[in-house]
Motif scaffolding. Structure first.
Motif, mmCIF file in Angstrom:
data_model
loop_
_atom_site.group_PDB
_atom_site.id
_atom_site.type_symbol
_atom_site.label_atom_id
_atom_site.label_comp_id
_atom_site.label_asym_id
_atom_site.label_seq_id
_atom_site.Cartn_x
_atom_site.Cartn_y
_atom_site.Cartn_z
ATOM 1 N N ASN A 9 0.790 -1.223 0.000
ATOM 2 C CA ASN A 9 0.000 0.000 0.000
ATOM 3 C C ASN A 9 0.827 1.281 0.000
ATOM 4 O OD1 ASN A 9 -2.393 -1.412 0.063
ATOM 5 N ND2 ASN A 9 -2.447 -1.523 2.290
ATOM 6 N N GLN A 10 2.165 1.186 -0.016
ATOM 7 C CA GLN A 10 2.967 2.379 0.194
ATOM 8 C C GLN A 10 2.831 3.414 -0.925
ATOM 9 O OE1 GLN A 10 7.100 1.379 0.380
ATOM 10 N NE2 GLN A 10 7.130 0.257 -1.533
ATOM 11 N N TYR A 11 2.419 3.001 -2.116
ATOM 12 C CA TYR A 11 2.293 3.952 -3.220
ATOM 13 C C TYR A 11 0.883 4.496 -3.366
ATOM 14 C CZ TYR A 11 6.856 2.073 -4.441
ATOM 15 O OH TYR A 11 8.168 1.678 -4.398
ATOM 16 N N LYS A 12 -0.050 4.061 -2.537
ATOM 17 C CA LYS A 12 -1.423 4.537 -2.651
ATOM 18 C C LYS A 12 -1.571 5.911 -2.010
ATOM 19 C CE LYS A 12 -3.518 -0.024 -3.010
ATOM 20 N NZ LYS A 12 -4.517 -0.969 -2.499
ATOM 21 N N VAL A 13 -2.640 6.612 -2.395
ATOM 22 C CA VAL A 13 -2.936 7.914 -1.818
ATOM 23 C C VAL A 13 -3.452 7.701 -0.405
ATOM 24 C CG1 VAL A 13 -4.295 10.017 -2.042
ATOM 25 C CG2 VAL A 13 -3.458 8.852 -4.101
ATOM 26 N N LYS A 14 -2.842 8.391 0.548
ATOM 27 C CA LYS A 14 -3.227 8.184 1.942
ATOM 28 C C LYS A 14 -3.071 9.459 2.750
ATOM 29 C CE LYS A 14 -0.170 4.935 2.477
ATOM 30 N NZ LYS A 14 0.557 5.088 1.186
ATOM 31 N N LEU A 15 -3.865 9.555 3.805
ATOM 32 C CA LEU A 15 -3.769 10.620 4.791
ATOM 33 C C LEU A 15 -3.513 9.975 6.143
ATOM 34 C CD1 LEU A 15 -6.791 12.840 3.699
ATOM 35 C CD2 LEU A 15 -4.376 13.442 3.483
ATOM 36 N N ARG A 23 -4.630 6.317 13.076
ATOM 37 C CA ARG A 23 -5.459 7.356 12.446
ATOM 38 C C ARG A 23 -4.965 7.560 11.016
ATOM 39 N NH1 ARG A 23 -6.331 12.052 17.094
ATOM 40 N NH2 ARG A 23 -7.200 10.670 18.693
ATOM 41 N N LYS A 24 -5.475 6.728 10.140
ATOM 42 C CA LYS A 24 -5.016 6.732 8.756
ATOM 43 C C LYS A 24 -6.173 6.389 7.835
ATOM 44 C CE LYS A 24 -1.148 4.646 7.702
ATOM 45 N NZ LYS A 24 -0.148 3.597 7.450
ATOM 46 N N VAL A 25 -6.202 7.034 6.680
ATOM 47 C CA VAL A 25 -7.149 6.693 5.624
ATOM 48 C C VAL A 25 -6.351 6.380 4.371
ATOM 49 C CG1 VAL A 25 -8.885 7.610 4.043
ATOM 50 C CG2 VAL A 25 -9.143 7.956 6.491
ATOM 51 N N VAL A 26 -6.534 5.177 3.851
ATOM 52 C CA VAL A 26 -5.884 4.755 2.612
ATOM 53 C C VAL A 26 -6.968 4.594 1.551
ATOM 54 C CG1 VAL A 26 -4.483 2.997 1.472
ATOM 55 C CG2 VAL A 26 -4.060 3.550 3.877
ATOM 56 N N PHE A 27 -6.819 5.277 0.436
ATOM 57 C CA PHE A 27 -7.783 5.161 -0.652
ATOM 58 C C PHE A 27 -7.371 3.974 -1.520
ATOM 59 C CE2 PHE A 27 -7.946 9.635 0.626
ATOM 60 C CZ PHE A 27 -9.307 9.768 0.865
ATOM 61 N N GLU A 28 -8.072 2.859 -1.350
ATOM 62 C CA GLU A 28 -7.704 1.618 -2.029
ATOM 63 C C GLU A 28 -7.917 1.715 -3.532
ATOM 64 O OE1 GLU A 28 -6.164 -0.698 -0.597
ATOM 65 O OE2 GLU A 28 -6.480 -0.246 1.519
ATOM 66 N N VAL A 29 -8.951 2.456 -3.954
ATOM 67 C CA VAL A 29 -9.171 2.717 -5.375
ATOM 68 C C VAL A 29 -8.510 4.062 -5.700
ATOM 69 C CG1 VAL A 29 -10.874 3.059 -7.198
ATOM 70 C CG2 VAL A 29 -11.336 1.441 -5.337
ATOM 71 N N THR A 30 -7.613 4.078 -6.665
ATOM 72 C CA THR A 30 -6.834 5.278 -6.960
ATOM 73 C C THR A 30 -7.745 6.447 -7.340
ATOM 74 O OG1 THR A 30 -5.006 3.912 -7.738
ATOM 75 C CG2 THR A 30 -4.990 6.232 -8.378
ATOM 76 N N PRO A 31 -7.705 7.541 -6.581
ATOM 77 C CA PRO A 31 -8.523 8.712 -6.928
ATOM 78 C C PRO A 31 -7.774 9.635 -7.884
ATOM 79 C CG PRO A 31 -7.420 9.102 -4.854
ATOM 80 C CD PRO A 31 -6.980 7.727 -5.319
ATOM 81 N N VAL A 117 -3.338 18.354 11.850
ATOM 82 C CA VAL A 117 -2.513 18.410 10.641
ATOM 83 C C VAL A 117 -2.315 16.976 10.168
ATOM 84 C CG1 VAL A 117 -0.239 18.967 9.706
ATOM 85 C CG2 VAL A 117 -1.356 20.536 11.307
ATOM 86 N N LEU A 118 -2.481 16.739 8.871
ATOM 87 C CA LEU A 118 -2.403 15.392 8.302
ATOM 88 C C LEU A 118 -1.248 15.312 7.321
ATOM 89 C CD1 LEU A 118 -6.204 14.997 7.520
ATOM 90 C CD2 LEU A 118 -5.009 14.274 9.592
ATOM 91 N N LEU A 119 -0.649 14.144 7.229
ATOM 92 C CA LEU A 119 0.435 13.914 6.283
ATOM 93 C C LEU A 119 -0.127 13.244 5.038
ATOM 94 C CD1 LEU A 119 3.238 12.664 8.700
ATOM 95 C CD2 LEU A 119 2.733 14.995 7.939
ATOM 96 N N LEU A 120 0.031 13.910 3.904
ATOM 97 C CA LEU A 120 -0.432 13.391 2.624
ATOM 98 C C LEU A 120 0.720 12.682 1.929
ATOM 99 C CD1 LEU A 120 -2.423 13.217 0.171
ATOM 100 C CD2 LEU A 120 -1.515 15.461 -0.523
ATOM 101 N N SER A 121 0.493 11.433 1.524
ATOM 102 C CA SER A 121 1.483 10.667 0.773
ATOM 103 C C SER A 121 0.814 10.059 -0.450
ATOM 104 C CB SER A 121 2.100 9.555 1.630
ATOM 105 O OG SER A 121 2.812 10.087 2.730
ATOM 106 N N ALA A 122 1.569 9.975 -1.544
ATOM 107 C CA ALA A 122 1.053 9.359 -2.761
ATOM 108 C C ALA A 122 2.213 9.011 -3.678
ATOM 109 C CB ALA A 122 0.080 10.305 -3.491
ATOM 110 N N TYR A 123 2.233 7.775 -4.129
ATOM 111 C CA TYR A 123 3.200 7.323 -5.131
ATOM 112 C C TYR A 123 4.643 7.506 -4.652
ATOM 113 C CZ TYR A 123 -1.176 8.396 -7.469
ATOM 114 O OH TYR A 123 -2.508 8.504 -7.781
ATOM 115 N N SER A 124 4.886 7.233 -3.388
ATOM 116 C CA SER A 124 6.218 7.393 -2.814
ATOM 117 C C SER A 124 6.425 6.369 -1.713
ATOM 118 C CB SER A 124 6.404 8.799 -2.224
ATOM 119 O OG SER A 124 6.280 9.789 -3.219
ATOM 120 N N ASP A 125 7.687 6.016 -1.465
ATOM 121 C CA ASP A 125 8.027 5.183 -0.317
ATOM 122 C C ASP A 125 7.741 5.964 0.951
ATOM 123 O OD1 ASP A 125 8.963 3.080 -1.883
ATOM 124 O OD2 ASP A 125 10.937 3.998 -2.068
ATOM 125 N N VAL A 126 7.127 5.303 1.930
ATOM 126 C CA VAL A 126 6.780 5.952 3.185
ATOM 127 C C VAL A 126 7.780 5.541 4.254
ATOM 128 C CG1 VAL A 126 5.023 6.211 4.970
ATOM 129 C CG2 VAL A 126 4.340 6.010 2.579
#
Length: 215
Positions: A9-15, A23-31, A117-126
């Motif tokens: 899941n590391q490359y998915k869009v997540k907050l 406290r994390k939300v991972v968007f399993e379907v790419t938005p 404050v939330l950390l936004l990650s997408a398409y990157s190693d976390v």
């Protein structure tokens, strides 16, 4: 929402909350993910000249729009998970207030605090270390733990899909059976935010190379 497979899941869009992995939300379907930044100039208008002179003023913080983030509920378990995602997104828009929340917030020193404050990650190693925004020696990829705040949340309850009951959560006295759309979408608008310390330690060369933590 806790992830079951960090590598998958590391490359998915997540907050994610900066210091609380639960406290994390991972968007399993790419938005759809839109990044936007404005560069602001003031103009000088010389008399009798066929144009203007542009004088640089500021560069704005980035804004991000997570659009058409689809939540798919094929089973009661998926419906329950997606319902929890909706509640988490709503939670992240609220400050610490209210009488029923006073004792807990006071104990945590958070009474009157603004939304997280939330950390936004997408398409990157976390990075694994939640105590640091990143590693200056690591290639940061696209968007890696960018500090953001939610500025707008839109939740669409469609009328042209079936609804499925949730699984329920006995730990919070929820017997289940709450209707959840089999397919729905949410839009989340975010604005980048940094502390004065982070701005003070900004490195343009690291930013250019994609190795500046949190930017």
């Amino acid at each position: 929402m806790a992830e079951t497979n960090e590598v998958e899941n590391q490359y998915k869009v997540k907050l994610q909350h900066p210091f609380d992995r639960t406290r994390k939300v991972v968007f399993e379907v790419t938005p759809e993910l839109l990044e936007n930044r404005a560069v602001n100039y003031k103009t000088l208008d010389p008399v009798h000249m066929p144009g203007q002179i542009y004088v640089y003023a500021t560069t704005s913080s980035r804004t991000f729009n997570i659009a058409n983030a689809r939540l798919v509920s094929r089973t009661p378990t998926e419906a329950q998970k997606n319902l929890e995602i909706l509640h988490m997104l709503r939670f992240w828009t609220m400050p610490r207030f209210g009488r029923q929340n006073e004792l807990e917030s006071a104990q945590l020193g958070q009474l009157g605090a603004p939304p997280d404050v939330l950390l936004l990650s997408a398409y990157s190693d976390v990075p694994k270390d939640l105590g640091n925004i990143g590693d200056a020696n690591q290639k940061m990829g696209h968007l890696n733990r960018i500090p953001t705040v939610i500025t707008n949340l839109s939740i669409n309850y469609p009328s042209d899909v079936d609804y499925i009951p949730t699984l329920g959560n006995t730990s919070i006295n929820d017997p289940g059976g709450q209707p959840m759309p089999t397919l729905m979408s949410v839009d989340v608008q975010l604005s980048e935010t940094h502390s004065p310390f982070e701005y003070e330690n900004f490195s343009l060369s690291q930013f250019k190379n994609g190795t500046l933590p949190g930017f």
